[in-house]
Design a protein around this motif. Structure first.
Motif, short mmCIF file in Angstrom:
data_model
loop_
_atom_site.label_atom_id
_atom_site.label_comp_id
_atom_site.label_asym_id
_atom_site.label_seq_id
_atom_site.Cartn_x
_atom_site.Cartn_y
_atom_site.Cartn_z
N PHE A 90 0.82 -1.21 0.00
CA PHE A 90 0.00 0.00 0.00
C PHE A 90 0.85 1.26 0.00
O PHE A 90 0.46 2.27 -0.59
N ALA A 91 2.01 1.22 0.66
CA ALA A 91 2.90 2.38 0.63
C ALA A 91 3.34 2.66 -0.80
O ALA A 91 3.35 3.82 -1.25
N SER A 92 3.69 1.61 -1.54
CA SER A 92 4.07 1.78 -2.94
C SER A 92 2.90 2.27 -3.77
O SER A 92 3.03 3.22 -4.57
N ALA A 93 1.75 1.64 -3.60
CA ALA A 93 0.60 1.95 -4.43
C ALA A 93 0.10 3.37 -4.21
O ALA A 93 -0.16 4.11 -5.16
N VAL A 94 -0.04 3.76 -2.96
CA VAL A 94 -0.61 5.09 -2.68
C VAL A 94 0.38 6.19 -3.03
O VAL A 94 -0.01 7.29 -3.45
N THR A 95 1.68 5.92 -2.90
CA THR A 95 2.69 6.91 -3.29
C THR A 95 2.65 7.13 -4.80
O THR A 95 2.66 8.27 -5.28
N ALA A 96 2.59 6.04 -5.55
CA ALA A 96 2.54 6.15 -7.00
C ALA A 96 1.25 6.83 -7.45
O ALA A 96 1.26 7.71 -8.33
N ALA A 97 0.13 6.44 -6.86
CA ALA A 97 -1.15 7.02 -7.25
C ALA A 97 -1.23 8.50 -6.91
O ALA A 97 -1.83 9.28 -7.66
N SER A 98 -0.61 8.90 -5.81
CA SER A 98 -0.62 10.31 -5.42
C SER A 98 0.15 11.17 -6.41
O SER A 98 -0.05 12.39 -6.46
N GLN A 99 1.04 10.54 -7.17
CA GLN A 99 1.82 11.28 -8.17
C GLN A 99 1.27 11.08 -9.57
O GLN A 99 1.95 11.31 -10.57
N GLY A 100 0.00 10.67 -9.63
CA GLY A 100 -0.70 10.61 -10.91
C GLY A 100 -0.59 9.32 -11.67
O GLY A 100 -1.07 9.23 -12.81
#
Length: 577
Positions: free
Chosen positions: A23-33
């Protein structure tokens, strides 16, 4: 092979797994578009992280700085060098120290993740150079599970033995209040409030919605990830990595009986929880007769190692331990179902509790860390031991799945999990322990414990031991004689919380091949990443702290690659085929 239609939205990142690192990877990537798809083999999300204590161990967090904690990067390095020893990897440690607090700050700013500093939480080796008694351990702030909406039903629940009344979650502070409920009006009020909330919850929900520890951590990250458009596929299994021109560009997924070929511009992040529950695990453990019990979900079967070996990825070697050890007990209920309980914080360190071998002799400082406890079992060639207490300790603290007074634990006795006898001699006979050996042990231990001393093993002699004991007990929070009938015992087995050995990576969590070169597009985080602690256990949260850190770093590295013009040109048409 079934395929997704080409008009589906293009995928930037595929994350395999759904624990903290995933989730840390997923939400970080998603937050950057970026467009992110998470793939989880199990029917529920959260993995081991969702049933964990949820603590993180990090240097220099905003919480520690606000509390004016005295610590330094050099002290952190000194401590880790001392504990890790020859396996110390300066590249990974430096990345962890430099970026851990940055990752947490970023996640707390961009998601609902919230941590609070433990005001007093010694490192597991408090007398080692560079150790601290507070400042590095943070614990999860409770969360309202109703924020997850319909997804709450998909969140992995902790085992029943880690809940109260079948579905009520508690954290470290709650446990202390329940243990003090008959001695403190403040604790009584705290517990009454929790019970009232739980009662209201059960009118509408199958479980309590006040989430704590690792369940709250996953719920917080998941709520934010879903809000940012992250897709989560449950009951979906990764079968094969897709490699194009030497780079990992996707995964073949089996879902609902069909095979899907997913391509991702940025690559694949392996965060499937390691291999502790798979067939591979036995070959990585010491070979001892007896039952070994893992707390890892069945889905943590080593899929990342299987997938990555096909692309010549390097796997860790020479770790101090290939797992994060913990003693575990197990009961078989009347319906035939087994339930396991990890003995981390609730009983071993408490006064009036000792561990003995089959000769009836103590062999370890019971208040040392769970990892060290099992290391000692292995060092002595033991696959199991017995945890023993008297009525006073049972009534006040409980023992494993057995709850303190006024709970009736007869069902556990009937199931053969909890043993009870009116004398130490009768208890020894019931559990098959040498009668005279236990008698001699209790005679010597009780005399010393009465004075608050343990000259043989030093239980209660250091800051971490005392922290784990009963702060209201004097003169030593970890020691009391066993002298009040009846007497109780449960069997502890060697166990683990997950695997430490994994795929070798660089400081960006980019997986390395057997020649030491990064494999473009392939990342490993969480227990799929070869632990930077190299099989040691320096403090509380040393799995989740790096999980959040390197999950964040992996997503940032992918984002930077995708923003590079050359990468964009190469993958303008990467959707699904």
């Amino acid at each position: 092979m079934n395929t997704l239609e080409p008009d589906q939205h293009p995928i930037d990142v595929i994350v395999l797994g759904s624990g903290a690192a995933a989730f840390a990877s997923a939400v970080t990537a998603a937050s950057q578009g970026l467009n992110v798809v998470m793939v989880e083999k199990a029917a529920q999300f959260g993995g081991t992280s969702a049933i964990s204590g949820g603590a993180v161990w990090l240097y220099g967090t905003d919480q520690a700085r606000a509390a004016k904690v005295k610590d330094s990067e050099e002290a952190m390095r000194t401590y880790l060098k001392h504990v890790i020893g020859d396996g110390y990897d300066s590249t990974l440690v430096d990345a962890f120290i430099e970026h851990g607090h940055q990752a947490l700050r970023w996640l707390e700013h961009h998601t609902e993740l919230r941590y609070a500093l433990r005001p007093h939480s010694p490192d597991y080796y408090p007398d080692a150079p560079g150790a601290t008694e507070c400042g590095r351990a943070l614990e999860m702030v409770e969360y309202d599970g109703r924020r997850l909406g319909a997804r709450l039903k998909d969140l992995q629940m902790p085992p029943p033995g880690m809940l109260l009344f079948g579905g009520m979650m508690v954290n470290r502070l709650d446990i202390q209040h329940f243990l003090s409920v008959r001695r403190s009006p403040r604790s009584l009020w705290h517990c009454l409030r929790l019970l009232a909330r739980y009662g209201v919850d059960r009118l509408r929900h199958p479980r309590g919605t006040r989430l704590t520890t690792g369940n709250a951590m996953i719920a917080r990250l998941a709520t934010s990830a879903f809000a940012k458009g992250v897709q989560l596929w449950l009951r979906s299994e990764a079968e094969e990595l897709i490699v194009e021109h030497g780079a990992v560009t996707g995964v073949v997924i089996r879902r609902g009986g069909h095979r899907h070929r997913l391509l991702a511009k940025g690559g694949v992040v392996c965060a499937m929880g390691g291999f502790a529950a798979g067939r591979l695990a036995a070959s990585y453990r010491p070979d001892l007769p007896g039952t070994h019990l893992t707390m890892s979900p069945a889905s943590n079967d080593g899929a990342a190692l299987r997938l990555a070996r096909a692309v010549q990825a390097a796997v860790g070697r020479g770790l101090a331990a290939n797992f994060f050890w913990a003693p575990v007990s197990q009961v078989r209920h009347s319906d035939g179902q087994y339930e396991r309980f990890p003995h981390l914080v609730t009983d071993r360190a408490k006064p009036g509790v000792i561990a003995v071998d089959n000769s009836g002799r103590r062999f370890v400082n019971e208040a040392d860390s769970y990892h060290h406890f099992v290391e000692t079992l292995f060092a002595k060639g033991m696959a199991s031991c017995w945890l023993i207490c008297d009525a006073q300790a049972m009534n006040r603290y409980g023992l494993g799945l057995a709850r303190p007074k006024p709970v009736n634990n007869q069902a556990l006795i009937d199931a053969g999990y909890l043993y009870r006898a009116d004398t130490p001699e009768a208890l020894a006979q019931a559990i098959g322990v040498d009668v005279q050996g236990l008698a001699h042990t209790l005679q010597a231990f009780n005399a010393d414990a009465q004075a608050g001393l343990d000259p043989v093993f030093g239980k209660g002699a250091n800051a971490y031991n005392r922290y784990m004991g009963d702060p209201q007990h004097r003169p030593n929070p970890c020691l009391a004689p066993l002298q009040t009938a009846p007497y109780y015992a449960i069997q502890l087995h060697t166990g683990d919380l997950g695997s430490a050995c994994g795929l070798v990576t660089d400081a960006n969590a980019n997986v390395l091949d057997e020649s030491g070169q990064p494999i473009t597009g392939l990342y490993a985080v969480g227990n799929d990443m070869n632990s930077m602690m190299k099989g040691t256990y320096p403090g509380p949260g040393i799995t989740l702290g790096p999980a959040l850190t390197f999950g964040w770093l992996a997503a940032n590295h992918i984002t930077a690659r995708l923003q590079a013009p050359s990468i964009l040109k190469e993958h303008t048409a990467c959707t699904t085929k």
